[in-house]
Design an enzyme around this catalytic site. Structure first.
Site, short mmCIF file in Angstrom:
data_model
loop_
_atom_site.label_atom_id
_atom_site.label_comp_id
_atom_site.label_asym_id
_atom_site.label_seq_id
_atom_site.Cartn_x
_atom_site.Cartn_y
_atom_site.Cartn_z
N LYS A 111 -13.17 -0.25 6.47
CA LYS A 111 -13.78 -1.04 5.39
C LYS A 111 -14.89 -1.94 5.92
O LYS A 111 -15.99 -1.97 5.36
CB LYS A 111 -12.72 -1.92 4.69
CG LYS A 111 -11.45 -1.20 4.34
CD LYS A 111 -11.60 -0.28 3.16
CE LYS A 111 -10.62 0.87 3.11
NZ LYS A 111 -9.24 0.67 2.97
N TRP A 123 0.86 -1.18 0.00
CA TRP A 123 0.00 0.00 0.00
C TRP A 123 0.90 1.24 0.00
O TRP A 123 1.77 1.35 0.88
CB TRP A 123 -0.86 -0.04 1.26
CG TRP A 123 -1.84 1.07 1.42
CD1 TRP A 123 -2.70 1.55 0.47
CD2 TRP A 123 -2.09 1.82 2.62
NE1 TRP A 123 -3.47 2.55 1.01
CE2 TRP A 123 -3.11 2.75 2.32
CE3 TRP A 123 -1.56 1.81 3.91
CZ2 TRP A 123 -3.62 3.64 3.26
CZ3 TRP A 123 -2.06 2.69 4.84
CH2 TRP A 123 -3.08 3.59 4.52
N ASP A 149 -0.64 -5.49 9.38
CA ASP A 149 -1.63 -4.49 8.98
C ASP A 149 -2.93 -5.23 8.63
O ASP A 149 -2.97 -6.01 7.68
CB ASP A 149 -1.09 -3.71 7.78
CG ASP A 149 -2.02 -2.56 7.38
OD1 ASP A 149 -3.15 -2.49 7.90
OD2 ASP A 149 -1.61 -1.75 6.53
#
Ligand SMILES: Cc1ncc(COP(=O)(O)O)c(C=O)c1O
Length: 395
Positions: free
Chosen positions: A245, A130, A210
């Site tokens: 999310k 990312w 993560d």
């Protein structure tokens, strides 16, 4: 005093969004954005969230500060969600939760903590990762290094990854994506997690996991496999969890930094340092998102609604992945793009080249970043035929 300040180019994804908005092609498709979209192309507020907010509006009595670690009730629900109900890590009180402004805030807290408490240690991230990882850790003062993750044939390069991990100097930090690897969608199997855990243990590395997409891959517990394996088998683990999310509360900035230590005593020491890091960054985290999540997970009824809604999102993505590959069959391209059905989460490294991405944009109004990463939630049963026909045309 600002005469010397140079303007930097805007975020490539924001540029893409602008170009998409301006495009007048009625069949245009946006595969660039980083949020979930439903079949209508919307990112709606989840029903469980709306109901929780109604309760909060009614019952909230104060907006006083919530402290550097955030809300204790939020921590109480996030820890079992991430580490598992009845986790031995929780029973032995080795884990600490600090509410943070999104997963990004948790990553920055982790970066600052490592820079301050473990000076000289580098952080190793997957190549690719990312893009924000590439900014956050150097900004915190850490040296960033990369381990391979994808090979030239657009497959998970597990051998390359493992060989690189075996060479990492003792004590360095290795960042792993718990599930739904962003940007590639390639996840580790259970056997591969086991192998990674063993290398991490042997080389005495510090894993920073993560966890931004819990529930978007295979399921809430399934997606936590690697996280729980590491936390239960290693003395020290850092986990950054995000509710952006899976609760669809992107703008509420809701995340959690979970620090797992060898024992309760060490955890409390670490926890005291994290409070200082948080205070020096932003004092207290924003409260509303954490309150929503606490409200939902403390209510059996709301939690059931939320799980159902999350399952719906996950199933939609996984169905679209399979249907995309199926729709490429008539063009003889199913094999070439089979990886899309195997990957998990919102994103997919399609294997499309930058030149093909440019042609899709210019000739078909299909927008995605030049790495060939597509947001699968941008697929729909209405646009799959158009999309696959365009992909066949640029192949
Ligand atoms: C891999 C990864 N980590 C962390 C985040 C942070 O999410 P947020 O700060 O919005 O909670 C994201 C969001 O896109 C992500 O993709």
């Amino acid at each position: 005093m600002f005469e010397h300040i140079e303007r930097v180019p805007g975020d490539a994804i924001l540029g893409l969004i602008e170009a998409y908005k301006k495009d007048t092609n009625p069949q245009k498709v946006d595969l660039g954005v980083g949020v979930y979209k439903d079949a209508q192309g919307n990112t709606p507020v989840m029903r469980a969230v709306k109901e929780a907010e109604a309760l909060l509006l009614k019952n909230e009595t104060t907006k006083t500060y919530i402290g550097s670690h955030g809300s204790a009730t939020y921590g109480e629900v996030i820890l079992p969600l991430v580490l598992g109900e009845g986790s031995p890590v929780l029973q032995t009180k080795r884990a600490s939760a600090t509410q943070s402004p999104g997963g990004t805030g948790a990553l920055r807290l982790a970066g600052d903590f490592i820079a301050q408490q473990m000076p000289g240690k580098a952080i190793w991230v997957s190549d690719p990762t990312w893009p924000n990882h590439l900014g956050i850790f150097p900004a915190a003062g850490l040296t960033l290094r990369k381990y391979p993750y994808v090979d030239a044939e657009n497959r998970l390069d597990f051998d390359g990854m493992l060989a690189a991990l075996e060479q990492i100097p003792e004590g360095d930090v290795v960042l792993l994506h718990a599930c739904c690897h962003n940007p590639t969608g390639f996840d580790l199997s259970r056997e591969q997690w086991q192998q990674v855990m063993e290398v991490v243990r042997e080389r005495q590395l510090l894993p920073l996991i993560d966890f931004a997409y819990q529930g978007f891959g295979e399921g809430l517990d399934e997606d936590a496999y690697g996280v729980r394996l590491m936390a239960e088998n290693l003395d020290e683990v850092i986990i950054t969890s995000s509710c952006s999310k899976n609760f669809g509360i992107y703008c509420e900035r809701t995340g959690c930094l979970i620090m797992v230590a060898k024992n309760n005593e060490q955890m409390e020491n670490v926890r005291s340092q994290i409070a200082i890091v948080a205070r020096e960054n932003y004092s207290n985290p924003p409260a509303h998102g954490g309150a929503i999540v606490s409200e939902i997970l403390h209510s059996a009824e709301l939690a059931a609604i939320w799980r159902e809604e999350l399952t719906e999102m996950r199933d939609r993505i996984n169905t679209l992945r399979r249907d995309f590959v199926e729709a490429l069959k008539p063009y003889g391209l199913a094999q070439q793009y089979a990886c899309v059905a195997e990957q998990r989460g919102m994103f997919s490294y399609t294997g499309l080249t930058p030149e093909q991405v440019d042609r899709l944009r210019d000739e078909y109004g299909i927008y995605m970043v030049r790495s060939g990463r597509a947001n699968v939630a941008g697929f729909s049963h209405e646009n799959l035929a158009y999309l696959t026909k365009a992909i066949a045309a640029v192949n």
